[in-house]
Design an enzyme around this catalytic site. Structure first.
Site, PDB file in Angstrom:
ATOM      1  CB  CYS A 135      44.981 -30.177 -24.857  1.00 26.92           C
ATOM      2  SG  CYS A 135      45.098 -30.418 -26.307  1.00 26.92           S
ATOM      3  CG  HIS A 248      40.213 -29.174 -26.581  1.00 25.04           C
ATOM      4  ND1 HIS A 248      40.026 -28.270 -27.815  1.00 25.04           N
ATOM      5  CD2 HIS A 248      41.378 -29.673 -26.728  1.00 25.04           C
ATOM      6  CE1 HIS A 248      41.446 -28.149 -28.022  1.00 25.04           C
ATOM      7  NE2 HIS A 248      42.085 -29.126 -27.535  1.00 25.04           N
TER       8      HIS A 248
END
Length: 347
Positions: A135, A248
């Site tokens: 990710c 994130h």
């Protein structure tokens, strides 16, 4: 195989997990031409139901599933599960998109971010498996692709601030329970992380390696070089777990062969596929995990500026939903790429 004209039968492995659930949502949201959906999980989850197109679909046992029933399988159930069952699915004629780290470094398995290296997709034919990157790598390379094409990036320094959903449902539950406990003056024991995650920041994701970096950090090195097909790119990451549920964030600093001005970089990023530029030099004129990326598809870029410490340096802030673009969405986009390139034929 598909029973309806113009459709593809699809299996989702790990259908009851955090990423699997979102994979199913995104298949529906993006109107992927699913004929029959087969949600798969471990025996203990078999018999549960997931919702797809407003109807319940029963979860089946992965161990006994016949993959010859489907053309596409999206895997997100852990590396050991993929190691055992992805080759079995591929041998049955199914194309596998694997969201774990198990196959990413295999030279004969493509590691794909559709906005970045779609042309590498053809490599799937060697083993019928395509790897989905980590990710934190995905959002970074989507943002850096246009800059790399224009001026070739030679070095990347990156610090990540990664949400607890990167650890799955158990990470989300631990942050929620610790936060509630601490706000009520109670102890906040933890099982998922080695130190308290609520109101804290842990510079430790995955296992430590001999060189002092963690495996999460080394994934960013290996995967960035493979995706950009350039082992000369130097990558220096520090990966930090922070008390954020979804999304994130990354502070990214790059050095390039040819100088890119702020104006050059801004123009390139404003036109980059998959990128939303939110870069105003005022209070709130930048993206954050909670207010912009959570639940959204794009990679957001802000705080763009020329590096005052390097003549060919740029700095930026990159934010994305780690469960969507960082995992489930990228997997479904690979499926769409397979359709577009007639690797998957709807019947």
């Amino acid at each position: 195989m598909s029973k309806t004209n113009g459709t593809i039968d699809v299996a989702v492995v790990g259908a009851t997990g955090a990423v699997g659930e979102v994979m199913i949502e995104i298949l529906e949201q993006r109107k992927f031409p699913v004929g029959e959906l087969y949600p798969l999980a471990s025996a203990r989850s078999a018999g549960k139901q997931v919702m797809f197109r407003n109807r319940p679909v029963q979860v089946e046992d992965l161990a006994t599933f016949d993959f010859s029933k489907v053309k596409l399988a999206l895997f997100s159930a852990g590396g050991s599960i993929s190691a055992e069952h992805a080759p079995r699915a591929a041998a049955a004629g199914c194309i596998v998109v694997d969201n774990t780290s198990h196959f990413r470094r295999d030279a004969d398995i493509p590691l794909i971010v559709p906005e970045v290296n779609a042309d590498a997709l053809e490599g799937y034919k060697a083993r019928n498996i395509i790897a989905n990157p980590n990710c934190s790598t995905i959002q970074m390379v989507v943002a850096l692709k246009p800059l790399h094409d224009a001026a070739r990036i030679t070095r990347i320094n990156v610090a990540t601030y990664q949400a607890v959903s990167g650890s799955g449902k158990k990470g989300v539950e631990e942050l929620a329970s610790q936060t509630a406990a601490l706000l009520n003056g109670k102890p906040a024991p933890g099982k998922v992380y080695p130190k308290q995650i609520a109101f804290n920041a842990l510079p430790h994701i995955d296992t430590f390696q001999e060189n002092g970096y963690t495996r999460e950090e080394m994934k960013m090195v290996w995967e960035t070089q493979k995706i950009f097909d350039d082992e000369r790119i130097e990558v220096n990451p520090t990966c930090v777990r922070v008390p954020v549920f979804y999304g994130h964030s990354e502070a990214v600093h790059i050095e390039t062969e040819r100088k890119l001005t702020f104006e050059d970089a801004r123009r390139l990023l404003a036109n980059a596929p998959g990128v939303t530029l939110l870069d105003e030099r005022k209070d709130g004129g930048y993206p954050t995990a909670v207010t912009e990326s959570s639940g959204q598809d794009p990679v957001f870029v802000g705080r763009l500026r020329e590096d005052i410490s390097h003549p060919r340096g740029l700095s930026m802030w990159v934010v994305s939903d780690n469960i969507r673009k960082g995992a489930a969405l990228n997997s479904v986009q690979i499926g769409e790429l397979l359709l577009e390139r007639a690797c998957l034929i709807a019947t």
